[in-house]
Design an enzyme around this catalytic site. Sequence first.
Site, PDB file in Angstrom:
ATOM      1  CB  SER A 194       2.026   0.104   7.098  1.00 35.70           C
ATOM      2  OG  SER A 194       0.826  -0.497   7.550  1.00 35.70           O
ATOM      3  CE1 TYR A 196       3.118  -4.420   4.131  1.00 40.13           C
ATOM      4  CE2 TYR A 196       1.920  -3.860   6.145  1.00 40.13           C
ATOM      5  CZ  TYR A 196       2.307  -3.552   4.846  1.00 40.13           C
ATOM      6  OH  TYR A 196       1.905  -2.352   4.278  1.00 40.13           O
TER       7      TYR A 196
END
Length: 258
Positions: free
Chosen positions: A151, A164
């Site tokens: 990501s 995250y």
Amino acid sequence: MGIEVNFEGKIALITGASSGLGARFAKALAGAGAQVVLASRRTDRLKELRAEIEADGGAAHVVSLDVTDMASIKSAIAHAETEAGPIDILVNNSGVSTTQRLVDVTEEDYSYVMDTNLRGAFFVAQQAAKRMIARAKGDPKKQHRIINIASVAGLRVLPQIGVYCMSKAGVVQMTKAMAVEWGKYGINVNAICPGYITTEINEEYFASEQGKKLIDMLPRKRPGKPEDLDGLLLLLAAEETHFINGAIITADDGMTAQ
């Protein structure tokens, strides 16, 4: 001279395939001729996706997989190869997140994210790679591909999702380590770092006032769609791109260029 990518005869395992990006990755690979093995905990959703793929002329199989459980990982990969054949392509896509400040993260929150996004991704890749390496030793020309879904949050800290971000930064480094160690066996390991992509999980958020403000901060003031990643996925999965290994590629519409 043109290059036509054809995945006929290839077996692709996609984790986290029950929704969102995973489901789209499966459709893209199946549409390009690969047999896809759909893996996640929600097998009811996988069966629905299999029906869609088969209705479009593709071939799909379903396996149950909990990436936080080692026994489940080993069983799913063994089942996949029994059902479909040796895995040529792994799309390591399973991922979860929580939203809070770092001072509010509990042990349970931390384990929830890390066990899926980093630990789970590592051991899925490891177990698939063990089989790929064994085949490569018998046939040095054999090519395999592992595509880890990281990501932009692994490259840039984003607010409220610090754990995250940490987990995806780990996936970035994991990708490089795997590429270096496994490249000699014909296994190319690369990572895709998507930016903001609209899926069923976040579409309500993007429609909210806070979500609209976030979109307005993006270079072209738009989130992506899952199909916007098709070209990059197929590029990294193809044998023709054998010289791309250890690459960390953003697909974020210019977000990290700002």
